[in-house]
Write an enzyme that holds these catalytic residues in place. Structure first.
Site, PDB file in Angstrom:
ATOM      1  CG  ASP A 143      -7.454  -2.838  -2.895  1.00 33.78           C
ATOM      2  OD1 ASP A 143      -7.998  -1.922  -2.265  1.00 33.78           O
ATOM      3  OD2 ASP A 143      -6.334  -3.285  -2.628  1.00 33.78           O
TER       4      ASP A 143
ATOM      5  CB  SER B 170      -0.961  -0.041   1.189  1.00 28.07           C
ATOM      6  OG  SER B 170      -1.972   0.935   1.075  1.00 28.07           O
TER       7      SER B 170
ATOM      8  CG  HIS C  16      -6.048  -2.191   0.775  1.00 27.18           C
ATOM      9  ND1 HIS C  16      -5.351  -1.935  -0.386  1.00 27.18           N
ATOM     10  CD2 HIS C  16      -5.370  -1.540   1.769  1.00 27.18           C
ATOM     11  CE1 HIS C  16      -4.317  -1.157  -0.126  1.00 27.18           C
ATOM     12  NE2 HIS C  16      -4.298  -0.908   1.176  1.00 27.18           N
TER      13      HIS C  16
END
Length: 435
Positions: free
Chosen positions: A321, A178, A353
């Protein structure tokens, strides 16, 4: 046992830049201290750890200092071990979210993402690897600023190699997810020109925010609206013209909220800004604001993919996601491949996610372990039902669960590195190491 409270970065002299540090080379170590690591700041971990203050640079090449936390299996000699630069998903501008603070025993912060990622670091230590965890956002909290995270991560590697007396050919890998995945691709992009002397064997970037500008627009008004808010707050620190335009266009109420965001850890920030829509607080709406020439220039600058990494890269992403759009990641992969980069791209149909970050930990480590043994990548795009259905990854997830159990109970991590290290790495064990 609860550790003694440690000072936050703003109150800790260790973070201060000494006079004349600008004359040092990038990656030069300025200060060193041993530290104790605590899971959630409370559960002491049986690992060896140090922090290094080192010289690096910002987006415009101006000298600055940053801190990296270096971890090794408890009592292990450092030479002959691969070095993983793990970029945490800091995703905040508040100084208490820096890994160098959040990972320490005695840290008092609720909702800092690096604390949740410590088991991933532990899994790398159980492989027998060394791990450098840089404060890639810098002490000023410049979240979202392009290229800077790469400079800080690579200079942290230089500092770690120099301090531990590692061989110049010591293999180095990069990894993150991320916001940490975005920092990882920036490091991969700038490495060829900025740190060509490093022996970088590969990088793994999970869900690396392929188009930050598009993500900023898409998350407005959602439960993740805090991410674009803090992203803008970080960018304003690096782009004075953007800061002036934001202050001029925003309502005083929302501008005050942005200022408060600078003091919040990530999870409280998300709770505070959930469902907040800046469209109602900015003159002409967000899309019109982003389309102005000065702002559009910044949006273009923060989009990765202009420079193709020279090292092999794995990107993995959840198809559905809820935070990062898979199409943005596919676009980033396409830009890299068009520039000649070798990229494996793995799409997971069932993942979301946050769960994918931890489900993908064995994948990240296994893929990098293959690079350490010199295996070539396929450079293909694959779509799987779930990463967890792969036999090798499933075994790795069982080992990862055992790692988490040891960390939760404060037991020593297992150093499996000696037997597992490739022969070309084991040969380095005859090298002396600096104390």
């Amino acid at each position: 046992m609860r550790g003694a409270r440690v000072p936050k970065p703003g109150d800790d002299e260790f973070y201060s830049a000494p006079d004349g540090f600008e004359k040092l080379a990038t990656g030069a170590v300025i200060r060193v201290r041993p530290v104790r690591i605590g899971l959630f700041g409370v559960i002491p971990q049986r690992v060896s750890a140090w922090q290094l203050l080192y010289r690096t640079q910002d987006l415009d090449g101006r000298p600055e200092v940053a801190v990296t936390t270096v971890l090794a299996p408890h009592g292990a000699r450092p030479w002959g071990r691969p070095l993983l630069s793990f970029q945490c998903a800091i995703d905040a501008v508040a100084p208490q979210c820096l890994p160098s603070y959040a990972l320490r025993q005695g840290a008092r912060v609720i909702g800092a993402l690096p604390q949740l990622e410590l088991p991933q670091i532990g899994a790398a230590l159980e492989r027998g690897w060394l791990v450098s965890v840089p404060d890639h956002g810098g002490t000023a909290g410049r979240f979202g600023v392009p290229r800077e995270p790469g400079y800080r991560a690579l200079d942290a590697v230089r500092a770690t190699i120099g301090h531990l007396g590692l061989d110049e050919s010591n293999p180095v890998a990069l990894g993150g997810y991320s916001g940490g995945g975005l920092a990882t691709v920036w490091a991969a992009e700038v490495a060829g020109d900025y740190a060509p002397e490093l022996n970088l064997v590969g990088a793994v970037a999970g869900s690396p925010v392929g188009d930050p500008g598009a993500t900023l627009v898409r998350l407005q008004g959602t439960v993740f609206a805090g991410f674009p808010a803090v992203f803008v707050a970080g960018l304003c620190k690096a782009y004075p013209e953007l800061d002036r335009r934001v202050r001029a266009g925003l309502s005083p109420e929302y501008a005050a909220r942005l200022d408060r965001a600078a003091r919040l850890a990530t999870l409280p920030l998300l709770a505070r800004f959930a469902r907040s829509d800046v469209d109602r607080h900015i003159t002409g709406g967000l899309r019109a604001f982003l389309a102005t020439p000065q702002v559009a220039t910044v949006i273009d600058d923060i989009r990765p993919g202009v420079v193709a990494p020279k090292l092999p890269l794995l990107v993995f992403q959840a198809v559905h996601d809820e935070v990062i759009d898979e199409r943005d990641i596919a676009g980033l992969v396409d830009r890299y491949r068009a520039g000649g980069a070798d990229v494996d791209y793995l799409r997971d149909r069932l993942g979301l996610h946050t769960p994918l970050q931890f489900a993908g930990t064995p994948l990240l480590l296994d893929w990098l372990a293959d690079r350490l043994t010199g295996q070539q990548i396929a450079g293909h795009t694959r779509t799987v039902v779930s990463i967890g259905f792969d036999r090798r990854t499933a075994r790795g997830q069982r080992r990862f669960a055992a790692t988490v159990g040891r960390m939760l109970t404060g037991r020593p991590l297992r150093d499996r590195g000696t037997a597992a290290a490739p022969a070309r790495i084991r040969r380095l064990r005859s090298r002396p190491v600096a104390s």
